[in-house]
Structure formats: structure tokens, C-alpha cells
Write a protein that holds these residues in place. Structure first.
Motif, PDB file in Angstrom:
ATOM      1  N   MET A  15       0.844  -1.199   0.000  1.00 45.10           N
ATOM      2  CA  MET A  15       0.000   0.000   0.000  1.00 45.10           C
ATOM      3  C   MET A  15       0.882   1.252   0.000  1.00 45.10           C
ATOM      4  N   THR A  16       0.601   2.175  -0.922  1.00 43.34           N
ATOM      5  CA  THR A  16       1.380   3.412  -1.032  1.00 43.34           C
ATOM      6  C   THR A  16       1.064   4.345   0.125  1.00 43.34           C
ATOM      7  N   THR A  17       2.097   4.995   0.646  1.00 43.08           N
ATOM      8  CA  THR A  17       1.920   5.969   1.719  1.00 43.08           C
ATOM      9  C   THR A  17       2.334   7.349   1.216  1.00 43.08           C
ATOM     10  N   PHE A  18       2.017   8.395   1.984  1.00 41.06           N
ATOM     11  CA  PHE A  18       2.436   9.746   1.612  1.00 41.06           C
ATOM     12  C   PHE A  18       3.956   9.866   1.657  1.00 41.06           C
ATOM     13  N   LYS A  19       4.560   9.109   2.548  1.00 42.03           N
ATOM     14  CA  LYS A  19       6.017   9.115   2.621  1.00 42.03           C
ATOM     15  C   LYS A  19       6.627   8.560   1.341  1.00 42.03           C
ATOM     16  N   ASP A  20       5.976   7.533   0.772  1.00 37.68           N
ATOM     17  CA  ASP A  20       6.443   6.958  -0.499  1.00 37.68           C
ATOM     18  C   ASP A  20       6.372   7.988  -1.627  1.00 37.68           C
ATOM     19  N   LEU A  21       5.444   8.952  -1.512  1.00 39.70           N
ATOM     20  CA  LEU A  21       5.273   9.979  -2.539  1.00 39.70           C
ATOM     21  C   LEU A  21       6.213  11.157  -2.333  1.00 39.70           C
ATOM     22  N   GLN A  22       7.141  11.036  -1.379  1.00 40.88           N
ATOM     23  CA  GLN A  22       8.124  12.077  -1.073  1.00 40.88           C
ATOM     24  C   GLN A  22       7.477  13.338  -0.487  1.00 40.88           C
ATOM     25  N   VAL A  23       6.400  13.147   0.257  1.00 45.95           N
ATOM     26  CA  VAL A  23       5.737  14.262   0.922  1.00 45.95           C
ATOM     27  C   VAL A  23       6.517  14.618   2.176  1.00 45.95           C
ATOM     28  N   ASP A  24       6.691  15.902   2.423  1.00 44.21           N
ATOM     29  CA  ASP A  24       7.433  16.400   3.582  1.00 44.21           C
ATOM     30  C   ASP A  24       6.878  15.806   4.885  1.00 44.21           C
ATOM     31  N   SER A  25       7.776  15.456   5.796  1.00 43.35           N
ATOM     32  CA  SER A  25       7.368  14.786   7.038  1.00 43.35           C
ATOM     33  C   SER A  25       6.421  15.634   7.875  1.00 43.35           C
ATOM     34  N   GLU A  75      -4.457   8.642   6.424  1.00 44.58           N
ATOM     35  CA  GLU A  75      -3.282   7.775   6.516  1.00 44.58           C
ATOM     36  C   GLU A  75      -2.680   7.419   5.160  1.00 44.58           C
ATOM     37  N   THR A  76      -3.536   7.189   4.185  1.00 44.44           N
ATOM     38  CA  THR A  76      -3.063   6.770   2.866  1.00 44.44           C
ATOM     39  C   THR A  76      -3.629   7.687   1.782  1.00 44.44           C
ATOM     40  N   PRO A  77      -2.883   7.934   0.716  1.00 43.37           N
ATOM     41  CA  PRO A  77      -3.369   8.821  -0.353  1.00 43.37           C
ATOM     42  C   PRO A  77      -4.475   8.176  -1.175  1.00 43.37           C
ATOM     43  N   SER A  78      -5.392   9.020  -1.647  1.00 46.48           N
ATOM     44  CA  SER A  78      -6.416   8.541  -2.573  1.00 46.48           C
ATOM     45  C   SER A  78      -5.776   8.359  -3.952  1.00 46.48           C
ATOM     46  N   LYS A  79      -6.540   7.821  -4.888  1.00 50.42           N
ATOM     47  CA  LYS A  79      -5.988   7.546  -6.224  1.00 50.42           C
ATOM     48  C   LYS A  79      -5.518   8.825  -6.913  1.00 50.42           C
ATOM     49  N   ILE A  80      -6.325   9.892  -6.819  1.00 49.01           N
ATOM     50  CA  ILE A  80      -5.927  11.132  -7.492  1.00 49.01           C
ATOM     51  C   ILE A  80      -4.708  11.735  -6.810  1.00 49.01           C
ATOM     52  N   ILE A 101       0.341  13.992  -7.029  1.00 48.69           N
ATOM     53  CA  ILE A 101       1.371  14.601  -6.166  1.00 48.69           C
ATOM     54  C   ILE A 101       2.784  14.454  -6.737  1.00 48.69           C
ATOM     55  N   PRO A 102       3.226  13.254  -7.146  1.00 43.20           N
ATOM     56  CA  PRO A 102       4.605  13.145  -7.670  1.00 43.20           C
ATOM     57  C   PRO A 102       4.840  13.986  -8.912  1.00 43.20           C
ATOM     58  N   VAL A 103       3.860  14.026  -9.810  1.00 42.23           N
ATOM     59  CA  VAL A 103       4.008  14.791 -11.053  1.00 42.23           C
ATOM     60  C   VAL A 103       4.075  16.288 -10.752  1.00 42.23           C
ATOM     61  N   ALA A 104       3.186  16.749  -9.856  1.00 45.43           N
ATOM     62  CA  ALA A 104       3.172  18.164  -9.501  1.00 45.43           C
ATOM     63  C   ALA A 104       4.449  18.571  -8.774  1.00 45.43           C
TER      64      ALA A 104
END
Length: 440
Positions: A1-11, A23-28, A33-36
Motif C-alpha cells: 500500500m502506497t503511503t504519503f512518505k512513499d510519494l516524497q511528501v514532507d514529514s 493515513e493513505t493517499p487517494s488515487k488522485i 502529487i509526484p508529477v506536480a
């Protein structure tokens, strides 16, 4: 399961998300987030209630430099309510990053907004008209703006704000980032994107499922003159904690509110023409549960996010399937269960069928009878037969001791009274149900 940390979101943002029980990002969010964060232009289409706001807000906040006390990000929204809603989210998450956020919204006092601009906000959330006014008055400088997001972009252009929005684009640097987000993406929006974006990344989430899978869709058929009573019965039977009731004609809102209040319902209107403070007060009372029903038009309720709203009612059918998507998107958000109920006349049956076909959904026909909701699709349509009430002994004895002489005249009057009573009781019943109860 992907987490926000996996998306390189600031701690710091991750910690705030956890505080908000996200806790976990939605599909959108997972897709956008990574592209933006890479600084690319984005056209993102996703059904309402899927977390689009955080999908662009998180990367915008993360790309802002807190030490640079200049405007670096701009978010544009088509209505005052949506802009204020976004501002509250941006301010909440921005504080964790040491970022100053300000709203620039039409209808609010410009003098107070000018005073706040002296604090050098790094992110502004506003409506196009007021933002452009401040830019032209040299109160807002765009030369350091890195990202511009347009939320509900399709509605932005439909409401006639395309000119102001494009004028704002012209004031920004050429290498700025543009993010377009909406539940629907018509051709005219793509034309604007082609004119202003550089090789945009298109993100489409569940394009074949345009409404949330957690929403149940129903409709009740009635005559135009019975719509108010049908709405009353729907509210009495389903007992929603709160519901938004959509109408098409703004000129009739005051009349509908008066009629519904006369019937004992707790309802207030949301006027697009009302001043900012009045609209804010109505929304506050609705969010706090002081008002059960919010009577609104598409424009007034555009983009509203009422947490865990259980029901949306279309008093008037929306003018298009796109409007249906945006209306019902007020409920069933972020995985919660929701219900969308439409009130239609027999002549509007083709509209229901069109929505089913264009949106890939099934709006189930329902009926109300004897204090219950019945499915009109069921082959076995149970109809409760009236049970004779037991007669008191003394009443029976008196009736037995007093013979009744039936003349032709009073027989006729008795039959006509019974007929009138039956017609009155069945006035709101659908035709198929009346046929079931008619004697053979």
C-alpha cells in the motif's frame, strides 16, 4: 500500500495528515502529487469527493520557500464558498510549514484584505475577479509565482471568469506551473489548456465511473404540483441528519423555503446573490447541525465540502449529466456512504434514462405508500391491506340497537364520500400502486 512518505511528501505535512486521520493517499493524490512535485503542468480529472484539494495543495506547499517572503503560489476557485473552503485547508497545512496563506475573495472588504497583504503571504487563495483587481492595482505581484492552480476549472469558465483567469495567467512568468483540477473536463477547457500549458500530464481517475461507487441513486416520480409534498415525505421517511436540496430556478427559492418551513421542515436558502457574511452564516449553521436542509442552486453550492453529508436531493433535475455529477458529489465523499434522490415528473423520465446512459449508473425508481418506501422494480410489490379497527363493545351495542334505514339518497351520498376519501388517500400514490389497490 502506497503511503504519503512513499510519494516524497514532507514529514511535517505527513504528520498533519495523520492528525487529520488521513493515513493513505487517494488515487488522485497518488497520481498527481509526484508529477506536480516535479513542476510539470497537470490536467487532472477525478470524480468529486476523492481528495482533489490535497492532490494539488500538498505539492504547492512543498514547493514554496518559507524564507522567501513573497507570493509564490496562487489558487483560483469559481465561488466564494469554495475559495474559503480551500483557504481553510491551505492555512491549516501551511502553518505546519511556516507558510503564510491569505484569501482574496470578492464580496469581502478589500480594505482588510489590503492590510493583510502587508504580511507578505506566500500563498493566495481567491476568486479571479478580486485577484485580478489587486494585481492591476499593484497590490499583488506575480513575478515570483511558481504555481497557479485552477480548481473546478470547468465551472470557472462556464461562470464567465475565463477572461479574468487568462488575464491572471498573462501576469505570471512564462515558466510558471499550471494545474487544472475538476470532476469534468469539457472540450473548451482542453482548448484553454492547449493555449497556456506546456506538455501537460493528463491524469484521469475512473473516467468511466464519474460518480462515487459509495453513492446510492434513487428517484421518485410525481406530478409537478405534488413535488413539495413529495420532498416533505422523503425527509420524513429517510430522516437525514442533513441534506442539500438543489433547485434550478433561483427566483423560486424564497417561495420554496417559505412553503417547506410552513410544513415544519428546518430549511434555509443559500443564495448566490447574498452577501458574503450572510452566506457564511447559513453554511455555519448547516455544518453545525442547526439546519437540516440547505436549499441551493448549482452555483451557490459548487464545490462545497460538508463532512459526511448523508444525502443530496434534486428537487429539480439538473440540466445535464455534468451538473448531476457535481451535485451528487457533495455526498459519498472519501469512501463514506451517500444517497442521491431525485424528484421527477412523468415527462422527465427520459432525463433519468439519459443520466443512466451517460454516467454508467442506475438510478432506481422508488415509491412511497403507507409510510414505507417501495422499489418499483420489484416484481412483488407488497401492498398492505387496511385492517379494520376493533369496535368498542358499547359502540357495537348501540349500533345494533339502533336500526339504520338506507334510502337511495343516503346510499348515494355514502358511496360518494367513500370514493372521495379513497381518492384523497391515494392522491400521492404512483399509478401502478393505485392499480394494485383498485377493486376488480
Amino acid at each position: 500500500m502506497t503511503t504519503f512518505k512513499d510519494l516524497q511528501v514532507d514529514s511535517r505535512l505527513v504528520a498533519q495528515l495523520t492528525t487529520e486521520r488521513i493515513e493513505t493517499p487517494s488515487k488522485i493524490q497518488e497520481a498527481a502529487i509526484p508529477v506536480a512535485l516535479e513542476g510539470k503542468d497537470v490536467i487532472a480529472q477525478s470524480q468529486t469527493g476523492t481528495g482533489k484539494t490535497l492532490a494539488y495543495l500538498i505539492p504547492m506547499l512543498q514547493r514554496i520557500q518559507p524564507d522567501l517572503k513573497q507570493l509564490q503560489g496562487l489558487i483560483l476557485a469559481p465561488t466564494q464558498e469554495l475559495a474559503m473552503q480551500i483557504f481553510r485547508e491551505a492555512d491549516n497545512y501551511g502553518q505546519t510549514m511556516g507558510i503564510t496563506v491569505q484569501s482574496l475573495i470578492g464580496g469581502a472588504a478589500s480594505k482588510r484584505q489590503l492590510e493583510k497583504l502587508k504580511l507578505h503571504p506566500q500563498l493566495i487563495v481567491g476568486t479571479p475577479g478580486r485577484v485580478l483587481e489587486m494585481i492591476r492595482n499593484r497590490k499583488v505581484k506575480m513575478h515570483e509565482v511558481r504555481t497557479i492552480t485552477v480548481d473546478e476549472v470547468d465551472q470557472m469558465f462556464k461562470l464567465g471568469a475565463a477572461g479574468d483567469t487568462e488575464a491572471i495567467f498573462k501576469t505570471a512568468l512564462r515558466d510558471r506551473q499550471l494545474l487544472f483540477f475538476s470532476a469534468t473536463m469539457p472540450a473548451e477547457v482542453r482548448d484553454i489548456a492547449d493555449a497556456w500549458m506546456r506538455e501537460p500530464v493528463e491524469i484521469g481517475i475512473e473516467t468511466d465511473q464519474k460518480t462515487s461507487a459509495t453513492i446510492e441513486h434513487y428517484y421518485f416520480e410525481t406530478e409537478e404540483r405534488n413535488k413539495i409534498d413529495t420532498l416533505r415525505r422523503i425527509v420524513r421517511l429517510y430522516k437525514p441528519k442533513s441534506a442539500i436540496v438543489f433547485v434550478n430556478d433561483i427566483a423560486s427559492i424564497a417561495e420554496w423555503v417559505a412553503k417547506l418551513q410552513y410544513l415544519g421542515l428546518s430549511v434555509e436558502p443559500l443564495y448566490g446573490e447574498a452577501d458574503k457574511q450572510e452566506r457564511a452564516n447559513v453554511l455555519r449553521r448547516f455544518r453545525e447541525g442547526q439546519v437540516q436542509l440547505l436549499l441551493a442552486t448549482d452555483v451557490a453550492a459548487r464545490g462545497l465540502d460538508i463532512k459526511e453529508l448523508p444525502m443530496v436531493i434534486n428537487f429539480d433535475l439538473p440540466i445535464s449529466s455534468e451538473h448531476y455529477v457535481h451535485r451528487v458529489g457533495r455526498t459519498g465523499r472519501m469512501g463514506h456512504q451517500g444517497m442521491a434522490i431525485s424528484i421527477s415528473t412523468p415527462r422527465e423520465q427520459f432525463i433519468i434514462e439519459k443520466f443512466n446512459r451517460q454516467l454508467g449508473i442506475h438510478i432506481t425508481p422508488q415509491a412511497m405508500y403507507d409510510g414505507k418506501v417501495l422499489s418499483r422494480e420489484s416484481e412483488d410489490r407488497p401492498v398492505r391491506k387496511p385492517v379494520a379497527k376493533p369496535t368498542h363493545k358499547s359502540t357495537t351495542a348501540r349500533a345494533a340497537s339502533k336500526p339504520t334505514v338506507q334510502t337511495a339518497g343516503n346510499q348515494k351520498n355514502s358511496k360518494s364520500k367513500l370514493s372521495r376519501d379513497k381518492d384523497r388517500k391515494n392522491a400521492g400514490a404512483p399509478k401502478w400502486l393505485k392499480a394494485k389497490t383498485d377493486p376488480k
